[in-house]
Design an enzyme around this catalytic site. Sequence first.
Site, PDB file in Angstrom:
ATOM      1  N   LYS A   1       2.609  -5.225  26.158  1.00 29.85           N
ATOM      2  CA  LYS A   1       2.093  -4.076  26.125  1.00 29.85           C
ATOM      3  C   LYS A   1       1.169  -5.055  25.233  1.00 29.85           C
ATOM      4  CE  LYS A   1       4.656   0.394  26.191  1.00 29.85           C
ATOM      5  NZ  LYS A   1       5.303   0.939  25.764  1.00 29.85           N
TER       6      LYS A   1
ATOM      7  N   ARG B   1      13.168  -1.414  28.579  1.00 29.21           N
ATOM      8  CA  ARG B   1      12.187  -1.391  29.952  1.00 29.21           C
ATOM      9  C   ARG B   1      11.569  -2.323  30.031  1.00 29.21           C
ATOM     10  NH1 ARG B   1       7.248   1.215  31.215  1.00 29.21           N
ATOM     11  NH2 ARG B   1       7.015   2.703  32.319  1.00 29.21           N
TER      12      ARG B   1
END
Length: 283
Positions: free
Chosen positions: A218, A257
Site C-alpha cells: 500500500k 492479506r
Amino acid sequence: MIGLPTRPTGRPLLMGVVNVTPDSFSDGGRWFDADAAIAHGRELLAQGADLLDVGGESTRPGAQRPDEQEELRRVLPVVTELAAEGAWVSVDTMRSAVAARAVDHGARIVNDVSGGLADPAMARVVAGLSVPFVAMHWRGHSHDMQTRAVYADVVAEVRDELLARVEALVAAGVAPEHVVLDPGLGFAKTPEHNWQLLASLRDLVRLGHPVLVGTSRKRFLGDIGAAPGAPLPPEQRDAATAATSVLLAQDDVWAVRVHDIPSTRAAVEVVAAVRAARAGATS
Ligand code: PMM
C-alpha cells in the site's frame, strides 16, 4: 455451516491476493485473464499461501466500478477452478449477488471491503449462505474515499464503526463467530491514520473477533526505504510489507492479506520460531 480456517501455532494465516482486474494499484492487469489468474493462484499456494482472495473489482483510490456481469465474468472461472483444486478461496466483493454465486462455485469466505455497507442485501445474503464474512472498515467508494479520511481519533472511530457493523450483521442473522474484522488500511485513511491503526492493532484483536489486515504494497509503505518525494513502486514494497507482517504476527492477527507470499511467509515464520524458542525456554 462453514467454519474459519484455523490459525497455525504462533503465526497468522497467509492470504494470497488474486486480483482479476485491469487496474489494481499493486499488480494491475497482470492476472486479468482467467488462466493467468488461476496460474497465479496456484503459484501462491505452492509458495505457502493458506487461502486465496479472488477479486474482480479494483479498490485503488479513484477507481471506477465494473458492473455486476463483468465482475462475475472475471471472478467465477477463477474461484471455480481454484476451489475445485482444493484451495480455500475467499471472494473479494461488495455485491451480494457476486458473493452468492461465488459461494455456489466453491468460495468459502466472503471478503467485503465495505463491511456490508455498499450493498444493503449483503448481510442477509451472507447470513443465508452461512459462511465467514470479512467486515472491513469503509467509509465510501474509492472514487472519493480520501475525502472521508477525517477523524478526531482514528483508532476509536474505526473500532466503533466496525462494532456497529458487527451489530448490524448479527442482527441480520450472521453468526458472531463468522465475523472477521479488518481496519481497512488505505481506505479513507491518510498514511498517519494507517500508522496509528497499526500501532494500536492489539486493541482490535482484543475485541475477540478474528482480525485480517491488508498492508501489502500500500501507498503508505512506499516511502519506507525511499528517497524523500520518490516513493518506491508497489512491487518494491514487499520488504516493508514483510516488516508489517512481523508486527501483525506479534499482535496475533488471524490472517494477513499479501501479494508476495515468500517474503511474508519468512517474516511470520521467524516470529513463530522465536515464540517456540521462548516457550521452550520457559517450560
Ligand atoms: N485491500 C485491498 C483489497 N481488498 N480486502 C481486505 N479485507 N483488506 C484489505 O486491506 C484490502 C482488501 C486493496 O488492495 P489490492 O488492490 O492490492 O488488492
